[in-house]
Design a protein around this motif. Structure first.
Motif, mmCIF file in Angstrom:
data_model
loop_
_atom_site.group_PDB
_atom_site.id
_atom_site.type_symbol
_atom_site.label_atom_id
_atom_site.label_comp_id
_atom_site.label_asym_id
_atom_site.label_seq_id
_atom_site.Cartn_x
_atom_site.Cartn_y
_atom_site.Cartn_z
ATOM 1 N N GLU A 165 14.980 49.003 84.392
ATOM 2 C CA GLU A 165 13.592 48.806 84.834
ATOM 3 C C GLU A 165 12.630 49.512 83.881
ATOM 4 O O GLU A 165 11.612 48.957 83.478
ATOM 5 C CB GLU A 165 13.427 49.323 86.266
ATOM 6 C CG GLU A 165 12.071 49.042 86.857
ATOM 7 C CD GLU A 165 11.961 49.492 88.301
ATOM 8 O OE1 GLU A 165 10.832 49.482 88.813
ATOM 9 O OE2 GLU A 165 12.977 49.868 88.923
ATOM 10 N N THR A 166 12.973 50.721 83.488
ATOM 11 C CA THR A 166 12.152 51.472 82.536
ATOM 12 C C THR A 166 12.203 50.832 81.155
ATOM 13 O O THR A 166 11.175 50.682 80.494
ATOM 14 C CB THR A 166 12.622 52.938 82.457
ATOM 15 O OG1 THR A 166 12.487 53.523 83.756
ATOM 16 C CG2 THR A 166 11.802 53.724 81.442
ATOM 17 N N HIS B 229 12.481 54.674 73.789
ATOM 18 C CA HIS B 229 13.084 54.261 75.056
ATOM 19 C C HIS B 229 14.442 53.584 74.853
ATOM 20 O O HIS B 229 15.346 53.773 75.648
ATOM 21 C CB HIS B 229 12.135 53.376 75.879
ATOM 22 C CG HIS B 229 11.688 52.136 75.192
ATOM 23 N ND1 HIS B 229 10.580 52.111 74.387
ATOM 24 C CD2 HIS B 229 12.198 50.890 75.172
ATOM 25 C CE1 HIS B 229 10.425 50.890 73.907
ATOM 26 N NE2 HIS B 229 11.388 50.133 74.367
ATOM 27 N N GLN C 12 12.780 47.714 80.373
ATOM 28 C CA GLN C 12 12.021 46.460 80.399
ATOM 29 C C GLN C 12 10.516 46.726 80.338
ATOM 30 O O GLN C 12 9.790 46.081 79.576
ATOM 31 C CB GLN C 12 12.369 45.674 81.661
ATOM 32 C CG GLN C 12 11.655 44.338 81.763
ATOM 33 C CD GLN C 12 11.997 43.617 83.046
ATOM 34 O OE1 GLN C 12 12.049 44.217 84.115
ATOM 35 N NE2 GLN C 12 12.234 42.323 82.935
ATOM 36 N N LYS C 13 10.061 47.680 81.117
ATOM 37 C CA LYS C 13 8.629 48.018 81.155
ATOM 38 C C LYS C 13 8.147 48.504 79.781
ATOM 39 O O LYS C 13 7.124 48.050 79.275
ATOM 40 C CB LYS C 13 8.400 49.092 82.218
ATOM 41 C CG LYS C 13 6.968 49.476 82.415
ATOM 42 C CD LYS C 13 6.868 50.510 83.532
ATOM 43 C CE LYS C 13 5.455 50.970 83.733
ATOM 44 N NZ LYS C 13 5.354 51.998 84.782
ATOM 45 N N GLU C 14 8.895 49.398 79.165
ATOM 46 C CA GLU C 14 8.502 49.947 77.867
ATOM 47 C C GLU C 14 8.645 48.918 76.747
ATOM 48 O O GLU C 14 7.815 48.871 75.836
ATOM 49 C CB GLU C 14 9.315 51.205 77.552
ATOM 50 C CG GLU C 14 9.010 52.369 78.478
ATOM 51 C CD GLU C 14 7.547 52.765 78.483
ATOM 52 O OE1 GLU C 14 6.941 52.884 77.392
ATOM 53 O OE2 GLU C 14 6.985 52.944 79.590
ATOM 54 N N SER C 15 9.679 48.086 76.818
ATOM 55 C CA SER C 15 9.872 47.057 75.792
ATOM 56 C C SER C 15 8.727 46.047 75.818
ATOM 57 O O SER C 15 8.303 45.555 74.768
ATOM 58 C CB SER C 15 11.210 46.340 76.009
ATOM 59 O OG SER C 15 12.276 47.239 75.841
ATOM 60 N N GLY C 16 8.232 45.745 76.994
ATOM 61 C CA GLY C 16 7.118 44.812 77.123
ATOM 62 C C GLY C 16 5.847 45.301 76.453
ATOM 63 O O GLY C 16 4.956 44.500 76.136
ATOM 64 N N LYS C 17 5.747 46.589 76.223
ATOM 65 C CA LYS C 17 4.574 47.176 75.562
ATOM 66 C C LYS C 17 4.669 47.139 74.035
ATOM 67 O O LYS C 17 3.679 47.382 73.351
ATOM 68 C CB LYS C 17 4.409 48.639 75.993
ATOM 69 C CG LYS C 17 4.128 48.822 77.459
ATOM 70 C CD LYS C 17 4.082 50.310 77.787
ATOM 71 C CE LYS C 17 3.942 50.573 79.267
ATOM 72 N NZ LYS C 17 3.986 52.025 79.568
#
Length: 102
Positions: A28-29, A75, A31-36
């Motif tokens: 979850e973390t 990350h 995915q969130k950081e990769s999206g940035k």
């Protein structure tokens, strides 16, 4: 010369028995950081219908440099290499370039 076409990554992970919830929480973390990330187009996590311990990650990047930047990100290093890989039985990664027909 480096490929400047989009690159899609298919990563198949076989998670150790009893570790799937831990891996999904860590992802979850990731995915969130990769999206940035500047070169990230998408980062999707899929769970097998026939084996809940098998995950398939489908990721898109603008080019090979963006894939390299992702793999060098804090990350990815901390969560994927530092924690998740230890919880996997197997990890296969295939990089692809979409084929476009006229």
């Amino acid at each position: 010369m480096e490929n400047q076409n989009p690159v899609h990554v298919f990563a198949t992970w076989k998670v150790k028995e009893g570790e799937i919830e831990t891996v999904l929480n860590l992802l979850e973390t990731v995915q969130k950081e990769s999206g940035k990330e500047k070169g990230n187009l998408f980062y999707k996590i899929h769970q097998s219908n026939s084996d809940v311990n098998t995950l398939v990650l489908f990721e898109g990047y603008t080019n090979e440099a963006a894939v390299a930047a992702h793999r060098n990100s804090a990350h990815f290093q901390e969560f994927v290499l530092g924690k998740i890989v230890l919880l996997l039985e197997n990890r296969e990664i295939v990089l692809t370039t979409p084929v476009h027909y006229l």
